[in-house]
Write a protein that holds these residues in place. Structure first.
Motif, short mmCIF file in Angstrom:
data_model
loop_
_atom_site.label_atom_id
_atom_site.label_comp_id
_atom_site.label_asym_id
_atom_site.label_seq_id
_atom_site.Cartn_x
_atom_site.Cartn_y
_atom_site.Cartn_z
N THR A 184 -6.12 5.79 -16.77
CA THR A 184 -7.18 4.82 -16.33
C THR A 184 -6.33 3.44 -16.96
O THR A 184 -5.82 3.39 -17.89
CB THR A 184 -8.24 4.66 -17.03
OG1 THR A 184 -8.90 5.92 -16.68
CG2 THR A 184 -9.30 3.70 -16.91
N ILE A 185 -6.21 2.14 -16.25
CA ILE A 185 -5.64 1.15 -16.83
C ILE A 185 -6.74 0.14 -17.25
O ILE A 185 -7.58 -0.21 -16.21
CB ILE A 185 -4.35 0.50 -16.06
CG1 ILE A 185 -3.51 1.46 -15.52
CG2 ILE A 185 -3.95 -0.91 -16.53
CD1 ILE A 185 -2.20 0.83 -14.74
N VAL A 186 -6.74 -0.53 -18.19
CA VAL A 186 -7.91 -1.49 -18.72
C VAL A 186 -6.96 -2.76 -19.29
O VAL A 186 -6.10 -2.65 -19.97
CB VAL A 186 -8.61 -0.78 -19.58
CG1 VAL A 186 -9.73 -1.88 -20.05
CG2 VAL A 186 -9.55 0.09 -19.20
N ASP A 187 -7.46 -3.97 -18.71
CA ASP A 187 -6.81 -5.03 -19.20
C ASP A 187 -7.73 -5.57 -20.26
O ASP A 187 -8.92 -5.86 -20.17
CB ASP A 187 -6.73 -6.13 -17.93
CG ASP A 187 -5.92 -7.31 -18.25
OD1 ASP A 187 -5.59 -7.46 -19.41
OD2 ASP A 187 -6.02 -8.14 -17.40
N PHE A 188 -7.16 -5.50 -21.64
CA PHE A 188 -7.75 -6.59 -22.80
C PHE A 188 -7.36 -7.83 -23.09
O PHE A 188 -7.57 -8.22 -23.91
CB PHE A 188 -7.39 -5.57 -24.00
CG PHE A 188 -8.36 -4.09 -23.79
CD1 PHE A 188 -9.39 -4.26 -24.46
CD2 PHE A 188 -7.95 -3.15 -23.43
CE1 PHE A 188 -10.52 -2.92 -24.34
CE2 PHE A 188 -8.68 -1.91 -23.06
CZ PHE A 188 -9.94 -1.90 -23.83
N ASP A 216 -11.58 -4.74 -11.61
CA ASP A 216 -10.92 -5.64 -10.95
C ASP A 216 -11.20 -5.75 -9.39
O ASP A 216 -11.57 -4.75 -8.68
CB ASP A 216 -9.43 -5.03 -10.85
CG ASP A 216 -8.35 -6.03 -10.32
OD1 ASP A 216 -8.54 -7.13 -10.28
OD2 ASP A 216 -7.68 -5.66 -9.54
N PRO A 217 -11.55 -6.99 -8.88
CA PRO A 217 -11.98 -7.17 -7.55
C PRO A 217 -11.24 -6.58 -6.65
O PRO A 217 -11.84 -5.98 -5.52
CB PRO A 217 -12.06 -8.76 -7.37
CG PRO A 217 -11.93 -9.36 -8.66
CD PRO A 217 -11.26 -8.17 -9.68
N GLY A 218 -9.85 -6.34 -6.84
CA GLY A 218 -9.18 -5.56 -5.74
C GLY A 218 -9.45 -4.16 -5.69
O GLY A 218 -8.81 -3.58 -4.77
N VAL A 228 -7.55 -9.94 -1.54
CA VAL A 228 -7.72 -9.96 -2.85
C VAL A 228 -6.54 -9.19 -3.69
O VAL A 228 -6.67 -7.92 -3.37
CB VAL A 228 -9.08 -9.52 -3.65
CG1 VAL A 228 -9.20 -9.62 -5.13
CG2 VAL A 228 -10.28 -10.53 -2.98
N ARG A 229 -5.66 -9.82 -4.09
CA ARG A 229 -4.59 -8.93 -4.86
C ARG A 229 -4.97 -8.30 -5.89
O ARG A 229 -5.36 -8.66 -7.00
CB ARG A 229 -3.43 -9.76 -5.22
CG ARG A 229 -2.71 -10.37 -3.89
CD ARG A 229 -1.73 -11.49 -4.19
NE ARG A 229 -0.74 -11.32 -4.86
CZ ARG A 229 0.57 -10.80 -4.22
NH1 ARG A 229 0.69 -10.47 -3.16
NH2 ARG A 229 1.42 -10.46 -5.17
N PRO A 230 -4.83 -6.93 -6.30
CA PRO A 230 -5.14 -6.02 -7.31
C PRO A 230 -4.29 -6.53 -8.50
O PRO A 230 -3.04 -7.19 -8.19
CB PRO A 230 -4.57 -4.69 -6.99
CG PRO A 230 -4.77 -4.57 -5.30
CD PRO A 230 -4.36 -6.00 -5.06
N LYS A 231 -4.71 -6.66 -9.46
CA LYS A 231 -4.05 -7.35 -10.90
C LYS A 231 -3.09 -6.40 -11.23
O LYS A 231 -1.84 -6.91 -11.67
CB LYS A 231 -4.92 -7.75 -11.88
CG LYS A 231 -4.36 -8.82 -12.74
CD LYS A 231 -5.39 -9.33 -13.96
CE LYS A 231 -4.37 -10.16 -14.91
NZ LYS A 231 -4.94 -10.13 -16.16
N ALA A 232 -2.97 -4.89 -11.23
CA ALA A 232 -1.76 -4.19 -11.52
C ALA A 232 -0.95 -4.29 -10.42
O ALA A 232 -1.32 -3.69 -9.26
CB ALA A 232 -2.50 -2.71 -11.69
N PRO A 233 0.15 -4.84 -10.68
CA PRO A 233 1.30 -4.97 -9.48
C PRO A 233 1.32 -3.61 -8.72
O PRO A 233 1.54 -3.62 -7.39
CB PRO A 233 2.42 -5.25 -10.14
CG PRO A 233 1.98 -5.92 -11.47
CD PRO A 233 0.59 -5.27 -11.89
N GLY A 234 1.30 -2.63 -9.55
CA GLY A 234 1.82 -1.22 -8.45
C GLY A 234 0.60 -0.70 -7.72
O GLY A 234 0.73 -0.01 -6.71
N MET A 235 -0.61 -1.54 -7.76
CA MET A 235 -1.78 -1.14 -7.08
C MET A 235 -1.73 -2.00 -5.61
O MET A 235 -2.26 -1.79 -4.60
CB MET A 235 -3.03 -1.48 -7.48
CG MET A 235 -3.44 -0.63 -9.00
SD MET A 235 -3.43 0.98 -8.84
CE MET A 235 -5.18 1.04 -8.42
N ARG A 236 -0.75 -2.84 -5.72
CA ARG A 236 -0.38 -3.57 -4.27
C ARG A 236 0.39 -2.86 -3.42
O ARG A 236 0.23 -3.09 -2.00
CB ARG A 236 0.30 -4.94 -4.67
CG ARG A 236 -0.63 -5.74 -5.41
CD ARG A 236 0.20 -7.10 -5.64
NE ARG A 236 -0.16 -7.69 -6.82
CZ ARG A 236 0.11 -8.40 -7.75
NH1 ARG A 236 1.60 -8.43 -7.66
NH2 ARG A 236 -0.36 -9.19 -8.83
#
Ligand code: AMP
Ligand code: MG
Length: 357
Positions: A184-188, A216-218, A228-236
């Motif tokens: 799980t990735i969480v942005d703090f 994340d909206p993505g 909407v671009r996901p914020k974790a680059p890898g998720m794009r």
């Protein structure tokens, strides 16, 4: 390059082996190693040349940052510029374990490791071999999943061998991954923590410790959030994709089963080889109804035990490539604990091709 493959006891890994692997990493080399989520491709996180080697071994775009794996809390203080109180609580609850946290980075983390971002992703794995390797490697291992870019993440050493043999000097084989889905990735770095990638630590578990948590909206309904671009680059990037087109069939269980049976029948008529991703209970039904068409049916497990489903998913996607199926239909797995993480990977593998039954 010759790749040395060494078996390790996951519950009691040989220290001599870990020491030798750690020395390779200190020298700027790469070692693939087991963790509780998926296998990682490790290099020295503080060495830009090692990060470059990781991107090139995987064929990964270099703007897709790596997760830095640490083994003790003190290590976090030297790579994270700010550690918010919420992150300390999350670490207390879920580290070591399958949670990755995003922080503002310090200058100690090279741009190559962070994919040019001013933030750094950090995880403290639970797996004993991973923890020991990090210690012998000097405390900071950059590791993405040890697959060739675009392929499903590896959940066994055999998967790593398939993708990376001859490209790296060492693979540590610790058996099958316990969880089988990435952390799980969480942005703090935001006021309210944001989940960038769902995983074993689900939103309810995070909310219990952190209070309000956002998605994340993505991640929320990819259809509604097209653009909407996901914020974790890898998720794009397109990910996990089997060679054959994959369709996820959603709806009420009985309707899904009968729709998959009719879709499989239609595809098999002109001679196509059909793959089906099923739950344990329905796999038998497909075998019965589609007898004679020789479909490749993979039972991931029971919806009541979704960890089994998670563990088997990536291996199943790889198996379909080996079986050379022409089209794959999958049931959906909206299970209570891991449903969000499983469906996130499955829908990405399907390129969001969904059929509503
Ligand atoms: P992997 O586990 O191999 O799929 O790769 C690590 C994942 O973490 C990728 O999806 C990255 O985009 C993500 N990631 C790593 N660092 C950051 C960061 N600083 N900010 C957001 N996402 C990140
Ligand atoms: Mg990956």
């Amino acid at each position: 390059m010759r790749t040395e493959i060494i078996k390790l006891d996951a519950s009691d890994p040989d220290e001599e082996v870990l020491k030798r692997a750690g020395e390779l990493i200190r020298k700027g080399e790469l070692v693939a190693f087991p963790t509780e989520t998926v296998y990682g491709l490790g290099g020295d996180a503080l060495n830009p040349e090692a990060a470059k080697k990781i991107y090139s071994a995987k064929g990964r775009p270099s703007d897709n940052p790596l997760i830095v794996h640490i083994e003790e809390m003190e290590a976090l203080e030297s790579i994270a510029a700010e550690i918010p109180e919420a992150a300390v609580r999350a670490a207390g609850a879920f580290w070591p374990g399958p949670l990755t946290m995003i922080f503002k980075k310090t200058a100690k983390v090279p741009c190559e490791t962070s994919g040019g971002l001013d933030t750094v992703a950090v995880r403290m794995p639970l797996h004993k071999a991973a923890a020991g390797l990090i210690r012998f490697a000097g405390g900071y291992i950059a590791a993405p999943s040890a697959n060739a870019s675009g392929r499903p993440s590896p959940t066994s050493a055999a998967h790593v061998i398939e993708d990376l043999q001859g490209r790296i000097p060492m693979i540590l084989d610790g058996g099958d991954a316990d969880i089988g889905l990435e952390s799980t990735i969480v942005d703090f770095t935001e006021e309210i923590p944001v989940i960038l990638r769902p995983g074993f630590i689900n939103i309810e578990m995070l909310e219990e410790v952190l209070g309000e948590v956002r998605l994340d909206p993505g991640l929320i309904d990819a259809e509604a959030n097209r653009g909407v671009r996901p914020k974790a680059p890898g998720m794009r990037y397109r990910h996990y994709a089997p060679k054959a087109p994959l369709f996820v069939v959603e709806g009420e269980e009985a309707a899904v089963i009968s729709r998959i049976i009719s879709l499989a029948g239609e595809a098999a008529a002109p001679g196509k080889r059909v793959g089906i991703i099923a739950s344990e209970s329905s796999a038998v039904l497909y075998a019965e109804k589609l007898e004679g068409m020789r479909p490749v049916i993979t039972a991931l497990g029971s919806r009541n035990e979704d960890l089994t489903v998670a563990r088997k998913l990536f291996g199943a996607l790889r198996d379909f490539d080996r079986e050379e199926v022409d089209v794959i239909y999958s049931e959906s797995f909206d299970t209570p604990h891991l449903g969000m993480a499983i469906m996130n990977r499955l829908l990405k593998a399907a390129g969001h091709q969904v059929i509503t039954a």
